[in-house]
Design an enzyme around this catalytic site. Sequence first.
Site, PDB file in Angstrom:
ATOM      1  N   LYS A  28       0.969  -1.316   0.082  1.00 18.22           N
ATOM      2  CA  LYS A  28      -0.007   0.031   0.115  1.00 18.22           C
ATOM      3  C   LYS A  28       0.795   1.352   0.128  1.00 18.22           C
ATOM      4  CE  LYS A  28      -2.984  -1.672  -0.603  1.00 18.22           C
ATOM      5  NZ  LYS A  28      -3.168  -2.589  -1.835  1.00 18.22           N
ATOM      6  N   HIS A  79       7.723  -7.734  -1.501  1.00 13.58           N
ATOM      7  CA  HIS A  79       7.361  -7.204  -0.240  1.00 13.58           C
ATOM      8  C   HIS A  79       8.488  -7.465   0.821  1.00 13.58           C
ATOM      9  CE1 HIS A  79       3.924  -5.211  -1.991  1.00 13.58           C
ATOM     10  NE2 HIS A  79       3.027  -6.264  -1.909  1.00 13.58           N
ATOM     11  N   TYR A 103       6.428   7.977  -2.388  1.00 15.60           N
ATOM     12  CA  TYR A 103       5.253   8.214  -3.093  1.00 15.60           C
ATOM     13  C   TYR A 103       5.057   9.702  -3.289  1.00 15.60           C
ATOM     14  CZ  TYR A 103       0.199   7.517  -4.254  1.00 15.60           C
ATOM     15  OH  TYR A 103      -1.159   7.556  -4.808  1.00 15.60           O
TER      16      TYR A 103
HETATM   17  P1  A3P Z   1      -4.701   5.104  -1.634  1.00 13.36           P
HETATM   18  O1  A3P Z   1      -5.415   3.817  -0.877  1.00 13.36           O
HETATM   19  O2  A3P Z   1      -4.272   6.125  -0.637  1.00 13.36           O
HETATM   20  O3  A3P Z   1      -5.515   5.595  -2.671  1.00 13.36           O
HETATM   21  P2  A3P Z   1      -0.147  -0.587  -3.575  1.00 13.36           P
HETATM   22  O4  A3P Z   1      -0.022  -0.415  -4.889  1.00 13.36           O
HETATM   23  O5  A3P Z   1       1.209  -0.577  -2.801  1.00 13.36           O
HETATM   24  O6  A3P Z   1      -0.971  -1.753  -3.198  1.00 13.36           O
HETATM   25  O7  A3P Z   1      -0.636   0.760  -2.926  1.00 13.36           O
HETATM   26  C1  A3P Z   1      -2.053   1.199  -3.190  1.00 13.36           C
HETATM   27  C2  A3P Z   1      -2.162   2.838  -3.136  1.00 13.36           C
HETATM   28  O8  A3P Z   1      -1.614   3.370  -4.556  1.00 13.36           O
HETATM   29  C3  A3P Z   1      -3.424   3.143  -3.207  1.00 13.36           C
HETATM   30  O9  A3P Z   1      -3.541   4.346  -2.398  1.00 13.36           O
HETATM   31  C4  A3P Z   1      -3.799   3.257  -4.618  1.00 13.36           C
HETATM   32  O10 A3P Z   1      -4.903   4.259  -4.729  1.00 13.36           O
HETATM   33  C5  A3P Z   1      -2.524   3.971  -5.035  1.00 13.36           C
HETATM   34  N1  A3P Z   1      -2.287   3.864  -6.684  1.00 13.36           N
HETATM   35  C6  A3P Z   1      -2.635   2.866  -7.366  1.00 13.36           C
HETATM   36  N2  A3P Z   1      -2.286   3.205  -8.499  1.00 13.36           N
HETATM   37  C7  A3P Z   1      -2.050   4.443  -8.479  1.00 13.36           C
HETATM   38  C8  A3P Z   1      -1.330   5.190  -9.510  1.00 13.36           C
HETATM   39  N3  A3P Z   1      -1.374   4.857 -10.798  1.00 13.36           N
HETATM   40  N4  A3P Z   1      -0.776   6.472  -9.170  1.00 13.36           N
HETATM   41  C9  A3P Z   1      -0.900   6.974  -7.937  1.00 13.36           C
HETATM   42  N5  A3P Z   1      -1.358   6.061  -6.720  1.00 13.36           N
HETATM   43  C10 A3P Z   1      -1.768   5.063  -7.200  1.00 13.36           C
END
Ligand code: A3P
Length: 303
Positions: free
Chosen positions: A48, A108, A197
């Site tokens: 995440k 991870h 991020y």
């Molecule tokens: P939020 O829940 O804050 O919206 P991971 O990919 O490590 O599982 O993390 C998921 C997080 O990255 C989520 O954050 C998701 O919405 C965000 N996310 C997914 N795709 C993205 C993108 N293309 N650009 C920016 N953030 C993104």
Amino acid sequence: PRVKGLNGYDYYLYQGFFYAPFFLEGLMAVQECFNPQSTDIFVASCPKTGTTWLKALTFAIFTRSRLSGSTTSSLLAKMPHDCVPLLEYDLAQNPSNRDLAIPLVSTHVPYSCLPKSIISSSCKIIYICRDAKDAFVSLWYFLARLQMSKNVEPLPLEEAFELFCNGIANFGPYWDHVLGYWRASLEFPEKILFLTYEEMKKDTAAHAKKLAEFMGCSFTLEEEEGGEVQKIISMCSFEKLSNLEVNKNGKHRLDTPIAIQNSFYFRKGEIGDWANHLTPEMGARLDDIMERKLKGSGLKLPR
Ligand code: A3P
């Protein structure tokens, strides 16, 4: 030792970190016998923190230079997680679960628990992390959506927060995960690229170029002038990816032990959304924990 986890599983403490059973099994398998290609590039993260975005970007950057023309069609047709296999799941199940023409693998696994073969080889690692409060809120929503899709009541946010503050999360403690890669990136800067991020959001173009350079496939002047960087950024943006048919509800990610809908990986994609879900006191508590844990490391995560 076992503790109650955040999503109905017990987590096991192994080499200082917590793991759901299927990830621990996968980790132990790869620790024993995983051999990377010397040219492999690992996309590493705590869940995440922007893994999906980083997978999309690295995949698009790599495929644009080696497999011209196929980038767009691949990301349009395949979820980023299906483009870049997960070491402790996909490759633990079967090392041939990958396209060898694309040297990207994700993980991870905390730095200190990575298979020694990865540390000692010449392969590279790109690590992404994020403000702990946003990572926690993102994690809670992801797990809650997952539980609700199985008709299971999610763990209340306050209860999950308490566990997270005690270091209990898949691949946690969060701060130790971040610190492990941070320290390694200071020691081996040519091997490990440490990103956040928040910084990537602030200047995605500069980071796309930095990624390409680190991966050994820099953008040429002609590409830059021809708008290639912008094309890749747009293709990998939250707005674009989250609206693709393949990433919307109903499509399940292949191969995971718990059926995960692709849409669960796309929620808001914003910085600071924690404030809409945690009280200021909860936020201050997690900030305080992070500050104490990172003290003296030279790392200050953007908020
Ligand atoms: P939020 O829940 O804050 O919206 P991971 O990919 O490590 O599982 O993390 C998921 C997080 O990255 C989520 O954050 C998701 O919405 C965000 N996310 C997914 N795709 C993205 C993108 N293309 N650009 C920016 N953030 C993104």
